[in-house]
Design a protein around this motif. Structure first.
Motif, mmCIF file in Angstrom:
data_model
loop_
_atom_site.group_PDB
_atom_site.id
_atom_site.type_symbol
_atom_site.label_atom_id
_atom_site.label_comp_id
_atom_site.label_asym_id
_atom_site.label_seq_id
_atom_site.Cartn_x
_atom_site.Cartn_y
_atom_site.Cartn_z
ATOM 1 N N ILE A 98 43.520 12.359 -13.364
ATOM 2 C CA ILE A 98 42.399 12.320 -14.620
ATOM 3 C C ILE A 98 42.851 13.549 -15.772
ATOM 4 N N GLN A 99 43.663 14.631 -15.227
ATOM 5 C CA GLN A 99 44.209 15.569 -16.118
ATOM 6 C C GLN A 99 45.291 14.981 -16.780
ATOM 7 N N GLU A 100 46.085 14.062 -16.096
ATOM 8 C CA GLU A 100 47.354 13.672 -17.056
ATOM 9 C C GLU A 100 46.790 12.633 -17.967
ATOM 10 N N GLN A 101 45.766 11.652 -17.779
ATOM 11 C CA GLN A 101 45.248 11.098 -18.991
ATOM 12 C C GLN A 101 44.503 11.930 -19.947
ATOM 13 N N ALA A 102 43.570 12.892 -19.468
ATOM 14 C CA ALA A 102 43.017 13.708 -20.271
ATOM 15 C C ALA A 102 43.998 14.377 -21.316
ATOM 16 N N ALA A 103 45.156 14.882 -20.986
ATOM 17 C CA ALA A 103 46.417 15.363 -21.834
ATOM 18 C C ALA A 103 46.604 14.325 -22.840
ATOM 19 N N VAL A 104 46.823 13.074 -22.162
ATOM 20 C CA VAL A 104 47.107 12.022 -23.343
ATOM 21 C C VAL A 104 45.967 11.673 -24.472
ATOM 22 N N ILE A 105 44.822 11.888 -24.088
ATOM 23 C CA ILE A 105 43.774 11.596 -25.021
ATOM 24 C C ILE A 105 43.968 12.726 -25.996
ATOM 25 N N GLY A 106 44.119 14.037 -25.526
ATOM 26 C CA GLY A 106 44.179 15.135 -26.243
ATOM 27 C C GLY A 106 45.291 15.010 -27.421
ATOM 28 N N LYS A 107 46.412 14.583 -27.316
ATOM 29 C CA LYS A 107 47.472 14.169 -27.970
ATOM 30 C C LYS A 107 47.179 13.040 -29.070
ATOM 31 N N ILE A 108 46.578 12.035 -28.459
ATOM 32 C CA ILE A 108 45.952 10.938 -29.521
ATOM 33 C C ILE A 108 44.820 11.571 -30.414
ATOM 34 N N VAL A 109 44.187 12.285 -30.106
ATOM 35 C CA VAL A 109 43.222 13.210 -31.045
ATOM 36 C C VAL A 109 43.767 14.194 -32.064
ATOM 37 N N GLU A 110 44.956 14.739 -31.539
ATOM 38 C CA GLU A 110 45.344 15.534 -32.304
ATOM 39 C C GLU A 110 46.314 14.887 -33.643
ATOM 40 N N ARG A 111 46.673 13.707 -33.385
ATOM 41 C CA ARG A 111 47.319 12.749 -34.411
ATOM 42 C C ARG A 111 46.426 11.991 -35.386
ATOM 43 N N LEU A 112 44.893 12.286 -35.324
ATOM 44 C CA LEU A 112 44.058 11.525 -35.914
ATOM 45 C C LEU A 112 43.968 12.172 -37.378
ATOM 46 N N GLU A 113 44.745 12.370 -37.987
ATOM 47 C CA GLU A 113 44.858 13.398 -39.345
ATOM 48 C C GLU A 113 43.994 12.542 -40.049
ATOM 49 N N GLY A 114 43.290 13.343 -40.850
ATOM 50 C CA GLY A 114 42.498 12.792 -41.936
ATOM 51 C C GLY A 114 40.936 12.568 -41.354
ATOM 52 N N LEU A 118 35.811 5.830 -14.510
ATOM 53 C CA LEU A 118 36.883 6.769 -14.534
ATOM 54 C C LEU A 118 37.165 7.208 -15.955
ATOM 55 N N GLY A 119 37.057 6.397 -16.894
ATOM 56 C CA GLY A 119 37.046 6.868 -18.247
ATOM 57 C C GLY A 119 36.357 7.911 -18.674
ATOM 58 N N SER A 120 35.179 7.770 -18.157
ATOM 59 C CA SER A 120 34.104 8.909 -18.381
ATOM 60 C C SER A 120 34.422 10.367 -17.872
ATOM 61 N N LEU A 121 35.054 10.126 -16.794
ATOM 62 C CA LEU A 121 35.554 11.603 -16.071
ATOM 63 C C LEU A 121 36.727 12.062 -17.033
ATOM 64 N N ILE A 122 37.634 11.161 -17.225
ATOM 65 C CA ILE A 122 38.977 11.494 -17.930
ATOM 66 C C ILE A 122 38.300 12.391 -19.512
ATOM 67 N N LEU A 123 37.625 11.613 -20.040
ATOM 68 C CA LEU A 123 36.938 12.272 -21.301
ATOM 69 C C LEU A 123 36.039 13.500 -21.041
ATOM 70 N N ARG A 124 35.492 13.408 -19.913
ATOM 71 C CA ARG A 124 34.760 14.774 -19.547
ATOM 72 C C ARG A 124 35.944 16.024 -19.166
ATOM 73 N N CYS A 125 36.990 15.710 -18.555
ATOM 74 C CA CYS A 125 37.824 16.763 -18.484
ATOM 75 C C CYS A 125 38.542 17.064 -19.919
ATOM 76 N N TYR A 126 38.799 16.143 -20.850
ATOM 77 C CA TYR A 126 39.260 16.478 -22.134
ATOM 78 C C TYR A 126 38.283 17.399 -22.635
ATOM 79 N N LEU A 127 36.924 17.120 -22.473
ATOM 80 C CA LEU A 127 36.108 17.862 -23.286
ATOM 81 C C LEU A 127 35.593 19.065 -22.674
ATOM 82 N N GLY A 128 35.811 19.213 -21.303
ATOM 83 C CA GLY A 128 35.166 20.283 -20.663
ATOM 84 C C GLY A 128 36.292 21.227 -19.914
ATOM 85 N N ASN A 129 37.594 20.669 -19.512
ATOM 86 C CA ASN A 129 38.522 21.757 -19.004
ATOM 87 C C ASN A 129 39.912 20.801 -19.357
ATOM 88 N N PRO A 130 40.165 20.938 -20.872
ATOM 89 C CA PRO A 130 41.238 20.426 -21.361
ATOM 90 C C PRO A 130 42.480 20.871 -21.141
#
Length: 324
Positions: free
Chosen positions: A147-163, A174-186
């Motif tokens: 979960i934390q590994e994929q949450a980190a990838v989501i974080g990188k994807i979001v960072e690159r969404l310039e504009g 599982l995807g909902s837990l990955i996003l929960r981790c990204y949004l709650g314990n990034p």
């Protein structure tokens, strides 16, 4: 005869794995790199199981193959435009002269053992609605990352969404837990602090927020270790452990659960009402702005029109039901 065929398949599988791992040791000299050979445009399936989306420009995306250790660039219709090194794909992406991203973006993340096709219908529906400049239906190796590994990838994807000005997120299982981790314990961030100020709202669909009984049984049988199914270890934890791992989303979020609406559910092996994969009792999470139970099974719920409409309503208003 069956034993002989099994041995033949085993030998061929071993040879294939050995070749793949050898190739993967030197990704910059990979034989698939366009610098080494001509690679024509070709239609792909969009990436299943071994592919990881790592960057988006609009709905163009660069993927990484965790097995063969190379990258490729796909257009919105999953046509491959480049394959090989990351630099090769980034150069080809830049050559497309795509317009800068802007406005609102919706990110969808599928669950364990699934792929982006599970949420393809939802993605198409939201594209037709026209509220978002891009709908990013993220694919990832859902059987081999934590979960934390994929949450980190989501974080990188979001960072690159310039504009982009505003970002909504929807995760299934599982995807909902990955996003929960990204949004709650990034990963690399501060627990309880929104990782990006552009995050707006988040919907969990069929989330095992208090852990999955089926995953816990798999862990007891050591299946996650034997078959390297890393997410099973996380999914099999109890609610308290998952709270430490994932935290609570630092934005408005709503929960849609599936079940029969009785005390029996679909599966005779799960306690109480269930969606055939997880018990309804494992879906709540304190702090949710709204909660909704819909009739249906685990993989059916994210593909119904009713779900699409409820998700849209929450993302627009912060509630699943219209105020009386």
């Amino acid at each position: 005869m069956k034993v002989t065929m099994f041995r033949i398949l085993l030998v061929w599988g071993s040879l294939f794995c050995g070749l793949s791992l050898t190739i993967g040791q030197e990704p910059e000299k990979h034989w698939l790199d366009p610098a080494n050979r001509f690679v024509p445009k070709m239609q792909t399936l969009g990436g299943f199981y071994f592919w990881q989306d790592i960057r988006f420009q609009g709905e163009w995306r660069i993927q990484y193959n965790v097995f063969l250790k190379h990258y490729r660039l796909l257009n919105p219709q999953s046509v491959q435009y480049a394959i090989g090194s990351l630099k090769t794909c980034e150069t080809e992406l830049q050559a497309q002269n795509l317009p800068p991203m802007q406005g609102r973006v919706l990110i969808l993340v599928h669950g364990f053992g699934a792929n982006r096709l599970l949420l393809q219908r939802m993605a198409g529906w939201f594209r037709q609605r026209g509220h978002y400049s891009a709908v990013l239906n993220v694919t990832y190796p859902s059987t081999s990352v934590t979960i934390q590994e994929q949450a980190a990838v989501i974080g990188k994807i979001v960072e690159r969404l310039e504009g982009v000005e505003s970002i909504d997120l929807v995760g299934h299982s599982l995807g909902s837990l990955i996003l929960r981790c990204y949004l709650g314990n990034p990963p690399g961030g501060t627990p309880g602090t929104l990782p990006d100020p552009r995050i707006h709202r988040f919907v969990q669909i069929c989330p095992p927020n208090q852990g999955s009984a089926l995953a816990a049984r798999a862990n007891q049988a050591h299946l996650s270790e034997v078959f390297s199914l890393l997410p099973l270890h996380d999914l099999g934890q109890d609610g308290e452990t998952l709270q430490e791992l994932c935290g609570t989303p630092a934005c408005e979020f709503g929960i849609i659960a599936g079940g029969k609406g009785d005390d029996q559910g679909y599966s005779p092996t799960l306690p109480g009402d269930d969606d055939f994969v997880i018990s309804v009792s494992t879906t709540p999470l304190p702090g949710a702005s709204d909660y909704l139970l819909l009739p249906g099974m685990h993989s059916v719920i994210p593909n119904t029109l009713a779900t699409f409409e409820y998700v849209e309503r929450f993302l627009e208003t912060g509630a699943f039901q219209n105020a009386p």
